[in-house]
Design an enzyme around this catalytic site. Structure first.
Site, mmCIF file in Angstrom:
data_model
loop_
_atom_site.group_PDB
_atom_site.id
_atom_site.type_symbol
_atom_site.label_atom_id
_atom_site.label_comp_id
_atom_site.label_asym_id
_atom_site.label_seq_id
_atom_site.Cartn_x
_atom_site.Cartn_y
_atom_site.Cartn_z
ATOM 1 N N HIS A 79 6.166 -31.869 -12.182
ATOM 2 C CA HIS A 79 5.234 -33.620 -12.588
ATOM 3 C C HIS A 79 5.492 -32.870 -14.088
ATOM 4 O O HIS A 79 5.029 -33.445 -14.729
ATOM 5 C CB HIS A 79 3.523 -32.093 -11.835
ATOM 6 C CG HIS A 79 3.964 -31.320 -12.664
ATOM 7 N ND1 HIS A 79 4.262 -30.036 -11.975
ATOM 8 C CD2 HIS A 79 2.936 -30.893 -14.180
ATOM 9 C CE1 HIS A 79 3.480 -28.595 -13.044
ATOM 10 N NE2 HIS A 79 3.073 -29.305 -14.195
ATOM 11 N N ASP A 121 7.237 -28.648 -5.779
ATOM 12 C CA ASP A 121 7.513 -29.286 -7.765
ATOM 13 C C ASP A 121 8.714 -28.960 -8.560
ATOM 14 O O ASP A 121 8.294 -28.368 -9.476
ATOM 15 C CB ASP A 121 6.358 -28.506 -7.992
ATOM 16 C CG ASP A 121 5.705 -29.044 -9.479
ATOM 17 O OD1 ASP A 121 5.947 -30.502 -9.786
ATOM 18 O OD2 ASP A 121 4.518 -28.587 -10.165
ATOM 19 N N SER A 211 3.815 -25.155 -17.522
ATOM 20 C CA SER A 211 4.120 -25.280 -16.019
ATOM 21 C C SER A 211 5.986 -25.775 -16.317
ATOM 22 O O SER A 211 6.178 -25.805 -17.227
ATOM 23 C CB SER A 211 3.787 -27.179 -16.045
ATOM 24 O OG SER A 211 2.407 -26.888 -15.435
#
Length: 263
Positions: A79, A121, A211
């Site tokens: 992402h 992810d 992230s």
């Protein structure tokens, strides 16, 4: 605690938060809103020493973390990047804990190869030139998927806060699948046993802008090995651990993607 829906939470991962600290823009948010007031200082962590984690990198302008998988490849979260293919839009900052260090190494991206997204992810970023820095091996078995892990990043130290200038670190304990499934991650169908690892909580966690960074620990020989990738977090909220991609599950896919980028 009122939690946002899965769709709202996933959308927040891709949006840049309009906050700054030390002149650094907050990156893709990896945290859920709706918790209590700001939690004390990654959350509950301390500043990392210069050279302590030389494989850590920062991806700009998206504001994500990552690790050096190879001298010219960064492992991060899917992402945090755009579609597969040539991509020169990213700038990797490495070789320092201080993002404003004039001696920091900065290099542009050349291409991207993405994993499938939640729960896979992960993504690899090919660099325009190799970095002369240590790499972080990834786990290929579940042997190291328990115990206490280390996380590091330049993300916020509380939900809605600002990005950090200096790299921070924290120790997060493994949370078993049953406990994670009983949290609000499980309630919302966001936890995928076998493909994700839960860790942290109780005031110690990754937060917005962390992230893509690695979750790692020492292997049997005392060397760092990556077992997770920061995917989503609750910024230290007591009821919810952080969610990490289980690297060992995707190790074969990551190696295949690396070979394709190097080919």
């Amino acid at each position: 605690m009122q939690l946002p829906s899965k769709n709202i939470k996933r959308a927040s991962l891709l949006g840049a938060v309009a906050l700054t600290v030390f002149g650094l823009a907050a990156g893709p948010a990896s945290a859920r809103a709706g918790g209590p007031g700001p939690v004390t200082s990654v959350v509950g962590g301390t500043r990392a020493a210069e050279g302590e984690f030389p494989f850590m990198v920062r991806l700009g302008p998206v504001g994500c973390g990552g690790s050096l998988y190879a001298k010219d490849l960064v492992l991060t979260a899917a992402h945090c990047v755009e579609a597969d293919g040539p991509d020169s839009s990213l700038t990797v900052t490495a070789g320092t804990v201080d993002l404003k260090n004039p001696g920091a190494v900065r290099v542009k991206s050349a291409a991207v190869r993405k994993g499938p997204g939640v729960p896979g992810d992960w993504a690899l970023v090919k660099l325009a030139e190799p970095l002369r820095l240590p790499t972080l091996p990834i786990a290929s078995t579940v042997e190291y998927d328990r115990g206490d892990f280390t996380v590091a990043g330049w993300g916020t130290t509380s939900f809605g806060g600002g990005q950090q200038r200096y790299l921070r670190k924290a120790t997060v304990p493994f949370v078993d699948d049953a406990t994670c499934a009983a949290s609000s991650w499980g309630d919302e169908g966001d936890f995928y046993p076998g493909r994700q690892i839960c860790a942290g909580g109780q005031g110690v966690d990754v937060c917005d802008g962390d992230s893509g960074g690695p979750m790692f620990r020492k292997d049997g020989a005392g060397r760092w090995i990556q077992v997770g990738i920061v995917s989503e977090s609750a910024c230290g909220h007591a009821d919810d651990p952080g969610l990490y991609v289980r690297v060992s599950t995707y190790a074969r896919d990551i190696r295949k993607a690396a070979a394709q980028l190097e080919g």
